[in-house]
Design an enzyme around this catalytic site. Structure first.
Site, PDB file in Angstrom:
ATOM      1  N   GLU A 330      57.233  -3.592 -89.249  1.00  0.00           N
ATOM      2  CA  GLU A 330      56.706  -2.832 -88.101  1.00  0.00           C
ATOM      3  C   GLU A 330      55.633  -3.578 -87.302  1.00  0.00           C
ATOM      4  OE1 GLU A 330      57.201   1.701 -89.771  1.00  0.00           O
ATOM      5  OE2 GLU A 330      55.499   0.574 -90.505  1.00  0.00           O
TER       6      GLU A 330
HETATM    7  C1  TNX Z   1      57.224   2.957 -92.919  1.00  0.00           C
HETATM    8  S1  TNX Z   1      58.642   1.328 -94.846  1.00  0.00           S
HETATM    9  C2  TNX Z   1      56.380   1.955 -93.343  1.00  0.00           C
HETATM   10  C3  TNX Z   1      55.059   2.302 -93.904  1.00  0.00           C
HETATM   11  C4  TNX Z   1      54.824   3.779 -93.916  1.00  0.00           C
HETATM   12  C5  TNX Z   1      56.096   4.472 -94.301  1.00  0.00           C
HETATM   13  C6  TNX Z   1      55.961   5.942 -94.469  1.00  0.00           C
HETATM   14  C7  TNX Z   1      57.756   0.261 -94.239  1.00  0.00           C
HETATM   15  C8  TNX Z   1      58.090  -1.104 -94.548  1.00  0.00           C
HETATM   16  N1  TNX Z   1      56.743   0.646 -93.450  1.00  0.00           N
HETATM   17  O1  TNX Z   1      54.033   1.647 -93.204  1.00  0.00           O
HETATM   18  O2  TNX Z   1      53.813   4.051 -94.808  1.00  0.00           O
HETATM   19  O3  TNX Z   1      57.079   4.223 -93.326  1.00  0.00           O
HETATM   20  O4  TNX Z   1      57.110   6.490 -94.991  1.00  0.00           O
END
Ligand code: TNX
Length: 513
Positions: A330
């Site tokens: 992300e």
């Molecule tokens: C996505 S899964 C994220 C996290 C959040 C999560 C909550 C991922 C690699 N990144 O930063 O905590 O969703 O479900």
């Protein structure tokens, strides 16, 4: 004088033949009906019972001294369950014997041969023996049978269990960045994970809301970056000694710790401590919301890599396992080119300190030297790009394996962006069929911490689902069956209760509350 097992069994039969039926349940003699999780590879039953009692001695016949630690661990856990303190003796070949043997291809394989007068565990390595003693623990009934002479025995059904995992990597992740969990909490969780034969524990140490690991060369990371968490709670961090305590505790349970420092996104807390790291062009402020995707390191600045070098060096030096997780998810405000440049450069630093890089599936968009591992959570194309460049995959599909998703509309904690994950949905999928098996390292269930603040809330989301993921990682597809699993799981309520573990009272499991 000690009674022979056959004489005892006869006594039991005589004693209980006119008792209510429930007493008979305490003396199961069909090993195939044993409620072991994960389901072992092969079980043959021979229809009788081995009686464990206070006179049973545990012996170790092994060249590798680590087998003795396994015997001590078993003795401790038997004491927890039964109250009896079994002696670990130097006398060879006692009734309960843990033996090192050759002929195992898999490091975690073991064989358990249970006869009326002996219980023998054989394994090639201490790790295999450690997995084997978890099966022994699960075979010991929660309640003893008390004979006429007021003499408690714990009856274990006889037969043979031949067992090994289908995946070499069976992991769960805990996010200690959104909310901090103490060393004590982590140890309690590790104790339970060990019982279900987990061999890896991934700890998400840093994120926008908190930096949780002391870095001696950059002290403000924790001085400034660890003071709070999601919702503005108290925060916290591990000193390097605390972290080493976790690594050592896990290692005693043959569990490898994977540290994660999430970057170049998810880095607000680091930039708050050292603003030169920031690459998003805005003034950095403390953030305690659940927002994601707004932070980034400045990926074109050499000092940022000098910083990362120190962080990876210090953490790698106190991590015994082979992996270092760089996050990489992300990074929505990092330009694509900058992101790729960053991941490729950080991979080299990870290698320099002797570790193998793992990243969330986005890292597979970079051109990696390898060996490196992509953790598939979201984008199948990324996972495929990883395979195409020779990366191994960890399977953590969010809509199946995310422990932080709510169970159902009644769930007190959890999120729902990847969907609701009731206990059956969590269990009913086949990690073997998603990608060719030769590219798959194993399965990991991540527990993100935005909605949980206490160990009891952590346990609410983890249990009982995390038990099912243990079976998905260990047991073959032919050996997994929801209807059968659900009955075994219901029985494990006794273990969770006895260990003070909170769990979600799922309407899909008849937990007999
Ligand atoms: C996505 S899964 C994220 C996290 C959040 C999560 C909550 C991922 C690699 N990144 O930063 O905590 O969703 O479900």
């Amino acid at each position: 004088m000690k009674l022979t097992t056959s004489a005892l069994l006869l006594l039991i039969l005589l004693t209980f033949s006119c008792q209510p039926k429930r007493h008979i349940d305490f003396a199961p003699t069909d090993l195939k009906e044993a409620k072991v999780i994960p389901e072992p590879l092969e079980i043959t039953a021979s229809g009788s019972g081995f009686a464990l009692d206070k006179y049973t001695e545990i012996s170790v016949v092994a060249e590798d001294e680590a087998f003795e630690d396994v015997a001590d661990y078993l003795s401790d856990k038997i004491k927890d369950r039964t109250g009896v303190d079994l002696k670990v003796t130097s006398r060879s070949y006692t009734q309960l014997s843990i033996q090192q043997a050759s002929g195992f291809d898999n490091d975690e394989a073991y064989v358990l041969i249970i006869k009326e007068d002996s219980l023998i565990l054989k394994a090639g390595t201490a790790a295999g023996a450690f997995r084997g003693i978890q099966t022994i623990r699960q075979l010991i009934p929660e309640e003893a049978i008390t004979t006429l002479a007021d003499y408690p025995i714990w009856v274990i059904p006889t037969g043979t269990i031949t067992d090994e995992p289908q995946f070499a990597f069976r992991s769960t992740m805990l996010d200690v960045a959104r909310h901090f969990f103490s060393v004590k909490d982590v140890k309690k969780y590790l104790d339970i994970l060990a019982y279900y034969k987990y061999n890896t524990f991934h700890i998400h140490l840093t994120d926008d809301q908190g930096w949780r690991i002391e870095i001696k060369s950059w002290p403000k990371l924790t001085e400034v970056g660890s003071t709070t968490g999601v919702g503005g709670g108290p925060g916290g961090f591990y000193t390097q000694e605390d972290y080493q305590e976790i690594v050592a505790y896990a290692a005693e349970r043959h569990i490898t710790v994977i540290p994660e420092v999430d970057m170049p996104g998810h880095t607000n807390s680091a930039s708050l401590a050292y603003p030169f790291l920031n690459g998003n062009g805005k003034e950095i402020e403390l953030v305690t919301s659940m927002a994601v995707g707004y932070s980034t390191f400045d990926t074109r600045k050499d000092t940022v890599y000098a910083f990362i070098d120190d962080v990876i060096r210090e953490i790698s030096a106190i991590t015994s396992g082979p992996y270092f997780h760089i996050g990489g998810d992300e990074s929505h405000v990092t330009e694509k080119d900058d992101y790729v440049y960053f991941v490729e450069r950080v991979e080299k630093i990870v290698k320099k300190y002797g570790k193998t890089m793992i990243g969330w599936d986005e890292v597979a968009t970079a051109n990696l030297e390898g060996p490196a591992v992509a953790q598939w959570w979201n984008d199948k194309e990324n996972a495929q790009a990883g395979i195409d460049q020779g990366m191994k995959l960890i399977l953590s599909p969010a809509n199946k394996a995310y422990l932080d998703m709510k169970y159902d509309d009644n769930s007190e904690f959890g999120l729902r962006w990847a969907g609701l994950i009731p206990v059956d949905t969590a269990y009913i999928w086949n990690p073997e069929t998603l990608f060719p098996m030769e590219h798959v390292l194993g399965v990991e269930a991540p527990l993100w911490g935005e909605t949980i603040r206490t160990i009891s809330e952590l346990e609410y989301l983890a249990f009982p689902r995390v038990i099912g993921y243990a079976e998905l990682g260990w047991s073959t597809q032919e050996n997994r069956n929801w209807e059968d699993y659900k009955k075994r799981l219901a029985h494990h309520r006794l273990f969770l209760d006895a260990n003070g573990v909170n769990y979600y009272k799922s309407p899909v499991i008849e937990m007999e509350y």
